[in-house]
Design a protein around this motif. Structure first.
Motif, short mmCIF file in Angstrom:
data_model
loop_
_atom_site.label_atom_id
_atom_site.label_comp_id
_atom_site.label_asym_id
_atom_site.label_seq_id
_atom_site.Cartn_x
_atom_site.Cartn_y
_atom_site.Cartn_z
N GLY A 1 0.80 -1.22 0.00
CA GLY A 1 0.00 0.00 0.00
C GLY A 1 0.83 1.26 0.00
N TRP A 2 2.00 1.20 0.58
CA TRP A 2 2.93 2.33 0.60
C TRP A 2 3.12 2.89 -0.81
N VAL A 3 3.18 2.01 -1.81
CA VAL A 3 3.38 2.42 -3.20
C VAL A 3 2.07 2.40 -3.99
N ILE A 4 1.28 1.35 -3.81
CA ILE A 4 0.11 1.17 -4.68
C ILE A 4 -1.05 2.07 -4.28
N ASN A 5 -1.26 2.26 -2.98
CA ASN A 5 -2.40 3.09 -2.57
C ASN A 5 -2.39 4.49 -3.19
N PRO A 6 -1.27 5.21 -3.19
CA PRO A 6 -1.28 6.51 -3.85
C PRO A 6 -1.62 6.42 -5.34
N LEU A 7 -1.19 5.33 -5.99
CA LEU A 7 -1.47 5.17 -7.42
C LEU A 7 -2.95 4.92 -7.68
N VAL A 8 -3.60 4.21 -6.78
CA VAL A 8 -5.00 3.86 -6.97
C VAL A 8 -5.95 4.86 -6.30
N PHE A 9 -5.59 5.29 -5.09
CA PHE A 9 -6.50 6.13 -4.29
C PHE A 9 -6.01 7.56 -4.08
N GLY A 10 -4.75 7.84 -4.41
CA GLY A 10 -4.25 9.20 -4.29
C GLY A 10 -3.56 9.53 -2.99
N ASP A 11 -3.41 8.56 -2.08
CA ASP A 11 -2.74 8.86 -0.81
C ASP A 11 -2.24 7.56 -0.18
N TYR A 12 -1.38 7.70 0.82
CA TYR A 12 -0.87 6.55 1.55
C TYR A 12 -1.97 5.93 2.40
N PRO A 13 -1.83 4.65 2.75
CA PRO A 13 -2.84 4.01 3.62
C PRO A 13 -2.93 4.72 4.97
N TYR B 1 14.97 -19.97 -2.28
CA TYR B 1 13.72 -19.51 -1.71
C TYR B 1 12.78 -20.67 -1.40
N ASN B 2 12.07 -20.56 -0.29
CA ASN B 2 11.05 -21.56 0.01
C ASN B 2 9.99 -21.56 -1.09
N VAL B 3 9.60 -22.74 -1.50
CA VAL B 3 8.67 -22.88 -2.62
C VAL B 3 7.25 -22.90 -2.07
N VAL B 4 6.58 -21.78 -2.23
CA VAL B 4 5.20 -21.63 -1.72
C VAL B 4 4.35 -21.05 -2.85
N PRO B 5 4.07 -21.85 -3.88
CA PRO B 5 3.38 -21.30 -5.05
C PRO B 5 1.99 -20.75 -4.76
N TRP B 6 1.30 -21.35 -3.79
CA TRP B 6 -0.04 -20.84 -3.47
C TRP B 6 0.03 -19.41 -2.93
N GLY B 7 1.20 -19.03 -2.39
CA GLY B 7 1.35 -17.67 -1.90
C GLY B 7 1.25 -16.63 -3.00
N LEU B 8 1.75 -16.98 -4.19
CA LEU B 8 1.63 -16.07 -5.34
C LEU B 8 0.17 -15.96 -5.78
N LYS B 9 -0.53 -17.08 -5.79
CA LYS B 9 -1.95 -17.04 -6.14
C LYS B 9 -2.72 -16.17 -5.15
N GLU B 10 -2.42 -16.32 -3.86
CA GLU B 10 -3.08 -15.50 -2.84
C GLU B 10 -2.74 -14.02 -3.02
N LEU B 11 -1.50 -13.73 -3.35
CA LEU B 11 -1.09 -12.34 -3.59
C LEU B 11 -1.87 -11.72 -4.73
N LEU B 12 -1.97 -12.43 -5.84
CA LEU B 12 -2.68 -11.90 -7.00
C LEU B 12 -4.17 -11.71 -6.69
N GLU B 13 -4.72 -12.59 -5.88
CA GLU B 13 -6.12 -12.43 -5.47
C GLU B 13 -6.28 -11.18 -4.60
N ALA C 1 -8.22 -5.79 -3.53
CA ALA C 1 -7.94 -4.53 -2.82
C ALA C 1 -7.81 -3.34 -3.76
N TYR C 2 -7.41 -3.58 -5.01
CA TYR C 2 -7.08 -2.46 -5.90
C TYR C 2 -7.83 -2.48 -7.23
#
Length: 506
Positions: free
Chosen positions: A287-299, A372-384, A389-390
């Motif tokens: 959110g530090w980076v994406i929130n300003p891009l989507v909502f115009g301000d920091y979280p 790196y620990n192999v946690v592929p479901w973590g990427l799926k959760e991130l994209l969700e 959120a955005y």
């Protein structure tokens, strides 16, 4: 007898591998992805080009950092010598079947003083590189800066700590859009804005090595500088995006985005404290980076905790930043569990103290990986999460790969298994509605790694640093990726390749 025993062992291993594949791995093909989904690989100028003192190039902050001995004695003076060998490397990309190549521009090669005259030889190099890629049907995806601000700007104004860099970056971007935009349609302004700030201005682990810990860092203030740097990066990004939209988009029809480092983040437990802490970690990391891009301000969470140490946007700046992207670039490697840490005790009030969480790395699926620990479901959760959120913005996975020790062993089965698992998770996310547009393996070649020099590697191809010609060798992971890109099944491809590998090794 010994030969028979080897044969029996090999057959048992292959049968076990086949059962594992059938029971535990997803089966997919390139054709299962949307037609406009793009697959590629990438690298960056500082890690690949070399020729650090040739044809008018001046030092970047990364050159200064590397020559200080902070990267295990390694530097990018020669690196993979991509400045001279790019045609050969593009030939390997064609053989591999890459659809796109992500690369960064050396600001100090193109504009040696950071501002002012263009270096014609640098301009020629990037024109030649772009033309060679396009001639062979490979999309160029260019990043404007990858932790390598010209040292001249650092010395004169303080680099990203100064508002002056917004004007300098805008002029640099204008030169790139003007000179290359007729052929380059995919622009990332800044690589890993969050990590560039944290590593360079909070922890002192990367260039320009600022932090509050003395004598580890000669200068810096971890309490404020990371927030100032990201603030200036967002202003610079939005100014460049605005310029492109107003001056170039109608004729060039390209897209402009920014890149962040993303972890998979899940609560350590179901407790209210850990659930809230996980969201707080997302707000700070993403959110530090994406929130300003989507909502115009920091979280709000970030502003409440950091208070006056984080700069405030003016109304004009907020309007300019909001919506100033066509895509978000995500660099993702693994997943962490987040545990609330309300009693964070740190000598320095910084980003991590403000976030007040404990990060615990997730367990690998299957055999433990070397890197790196192999946690592929973590990427799926991130994209969700990014979707929910955005508002489901376009996403490119611009870096994803497995770190291993750097050696001449070409049978990098852990990297092959990592890629097979993570690409499958991307497909799952896309099928679930994620607006993910592309996936890039990090990296195409073993190159200079920004934290470990030449001791660790991510490459699909091994580069022999002891050979005068820096000869490249294809790894098992490159064969797997190539076969996948050329239409073979991910599962059958993996089994076939490992079978060949075992046969050769016995």
């Amino acid at each position: 007898m010994q030969q028979l025993l080897r044969s029996v062992v090999a057959q048992l291993f292959l049968q076990l591998l086949l059962v594992t594949a059938i029971l535990g791995e997803d089966h997919y093909m390139r054709a299962d992805f949307p037609a406009d989904f793009v697959f590629g690989s990438g690298t960056s100028a500082s890690q690949y080009e070399g020729a650090a003192f040739e044809d008018g190039r001046t030092p970047s902050i990364w050159d200064t950092f590397a020559h200080s001995g902070r990267t295990n004695g390694a530097n990018g003076d020669v690196a993979c010598d991509g400045y001279h060998k790019y045609k050969d490397d593009i030939g390997l990309m064609v053989d591999t079947g890459l659809e796109a190549f992500r690369f960064s521009i050396s600001w100090s090669r193109l504009i040696p003083n950071g501002r002012g005259p263009i270096n014609e030889k640098g301009l020629q190099y990037y024109n030649d590189l772009i033309n060679e890629l396009i001639t062979h049907g490979i999309q160029p995806h260019f990043t404007l800066t990858h932790i390598d601000t010209p040292q001249a700007l650092e010395d004169e104004d303080g680099g990203w700590l100064s508002r002056e860099i917004v004007k300098d970056f805008l002029e640099f971007a204008n030169v790139c859009f003007r000179e290359f935009g007729d052929r380059v349609l995919h622009w990332t302004t800044i690589n890993e804005a969050n990590v560039a700030s944290l590593g360079g201005y909070d922890e002192g682990a990367i260039a320009p090595a600022h932090c509050s810990r003395r004598p580890f860092c000669a200068k810096g203030d971890s309490t404020t500088e990371p927030y100032t740097v990201v603030h200036n990066m967002l202003l610079a990004h939005s100014a460049a995006a605005k310029l492109y939209k107003e001056k170039y988009k109608a004729t060039q029809n390209g897209e402009v985005g920014i890149n962040i480092y993303t972890l998979g983040i899940v609560p350590y437990s179901n407790s209210t404290e850990d659930v809230i802490a996980a969201q707080r970690a997302r707000d700070f990391y993403f959110g530090w980076v994406i929130n300003p891009l989507v909502f115009g301000d920091y979280p709000d969470t970030v502003k409440k905790r950091v208070q006056t140490r984080i700069p405030a946007f003016t109304e004009h700046e907020s309007k300019q930043i909001k919506g100033s992207f066509d895509f978000i670039g995500s660099n993702h490697y693994t997943t962490v569990y987040v545990k609330d840490d309300p009693n964070t005790k740190r000598d320095i009030k910084d980003f991590y103290a403000d976030m007040a969480v404990e990060l615990i790395f997730g367990q690998s699926t299957g055999a433990p990986a070397e890197g790196y620990n192999v946690v592929p479901w973590g990427l799926k959760e991130l994209l969700e999460y990014l979707k929910q959120a955005y508002g489901n913005p376009p996403i490119y996975i611009q870096e994803n790969g497995q770190m291993t020790r750097r050696n001449a062993t070409l049978n990098d089965t852990s990297r092959m298994e990592y890629l097979q698992a993570y690409i499958g998770s991307v497909l799952d996310a896309v099928r679930n509605g994620s607006n993910t547009k592309g996936y890039f393996v990090w990296t195409f070649l073993d190159c200079l790694e920004l934290l470990s020099g030449y001791e660790k590697s991510f490459g699909l191809y091994y580069v022999d640093l002891d050979d005068e010609e820096l000869k490249r060798y294809q790894k098992l992971s490159a064969r797997w990726y190539s076969n996948f890109l050329k239409g073979k099944s991910s599962r059958l491809n993996a089994i076939t390749q490992v079978k060949e590998n075992v046969s050769l090794s016995l």
